[in-house]
Design an enzyme around this catalytic site. Sequence first.
Site, PDB file in Angstrom:
ATOM      1  N   HIS A   1      28.845  23.219  41.437  1.00  0.00           N
ATOM      2  CA  HIS A   1      27.984  22.054  41.659  1.00  0.00           C
ATOM      3  C   HIS A   1      27.753  21.778  43.141  1.00  0.00           C
ATOM      4  CE1 HIS A   1      25.700  18.704  40.409  1.00  0.00           C
ATOM      5  NE2 HIS A   1      26.368  18.404  39.308  1.00  0.00           N
TER       6      HIS A   1
ATOM      7  N   ASP B   1      22.604  21.920  41.380  1.00  0.00           N
ATOM      8  CA  ASP B   1      22.652  20.709  40.567  1.00  0.00           C
ATOM      9  C   ASP B   1      22.406  21.049  39.098  1.00  0.00           C
ATOM     10  OD1 ASP B   1      23.171  19.043  42.723  1.00  0.00           O
ATOM     11  OD2 ASP B   1      21.039  18.709  43.139  1.00  0.00           O
TER      12      ASP B   1
END
Length: 408
Positions: free
Chosen positions: A380, A384
Amino acid sequence: MANAVLMPKAGITVESCIIGKWLKQVGDPVKMGDILFEYETDKAVFECESTAEGELLEIFFQDGDEVPCLVNVCAVGAKGEDCSTLRPEGSAPAAAPEAVPAAAPAAPVAAAAATPASASADAAISPRARKLAESAGVDTACAAGTGPNGRVIERDVRRLMEQGVPAAAPAAAVSPAAEYEDVTFSGIRKVISKSMMASLQGSAQLTHHFSFDASIIRDYRAQMKAAGGDYAGVTLGDMVLFAVSRTLLNHPDMNAHMLDANTIRRFNVVHLGVAVDTPRGLLVPVIRNADTKSLVQISKEVKELAAQAASGSISPDKMSGATFTVSNLGSFDVEMFTPILNPPQTGIIGVCKMTDRVRRTKDGGIDVYPAMGLSLTYDHRAVDGAPASRFMQEVCRKLEQFTALLAD
């Protein structure tokens, strides 16, 4: 003049190797090219050939020792020749099996037996020393290890045999020792353990689960099997690899390495890692330039790499440089799972089993179709949730329209 034999460097990424088994012993004659010992990396097993000729004068490291690459492992030369200057720091020579090295006068048996077991019970013991102790019936808890880092080696056991130290008393009928076994990790298991922990601690991992209609790839697999030859070997997993290789370049942050907390390296080629289950543990060989290879080429190459990995003959260089990884547990009836990233990669796909699902048709009826699950884990920090999901949507579309993908 005595010559040292070095621990080979088995691949550009290998820093150290573990000695598996010595095939020559101190005092044995040695010719150029003779196999001296077996050694293993975290990925494969190799044999070390002698680079010198004469007699094996000293062995500096024992079975199970981890030795840095290009460090002296043993010395070969003329009988009786001094080779102490070749001995690396922190190592100790192994005596010939029948010889006992000179030492201070032996302490009385009672004194040896009184040595606290805790002093050496937890110390490392070489496999050869353990085997000798078991056959001779001596208690290695009383041994003072003189090998590298206090390791108990063969000569330490022979000293106990001279002193007459008895074996440890047998465990009681009901004893914790009889209820379990402590197993030390092998070289490859140590690396897997370390890398998995480092992966979870060093990245922000998140997993999304997807599924797609596998009707097209199931039917195409049947056609390929009927065609015979190289086509017959193409599997559903190979088709997933093909689809992933054709999708990654459209999503550069997924085909990337995290170099540090603030830098990402995007690749313009796809080097696809494929997780393989082997007798020695999980290995990840790499299909290089997978985005340029046909389905049949990918299918053949992944099988060749898997066979080399399983046999332990694969070069470490064939298991480095992947830009993305695919792990397939579908054959184990896994319906979804959380694959762990292979740092510094930013993504890994887990392939799951095919299951029957139902859906409503346009006319209001019920349709049963084969669904295959895919689990994406991504870093992450680099990607995203929305772009990661778009990547997987494209992979699923390509698989649902696989014949069209082949036409492209």
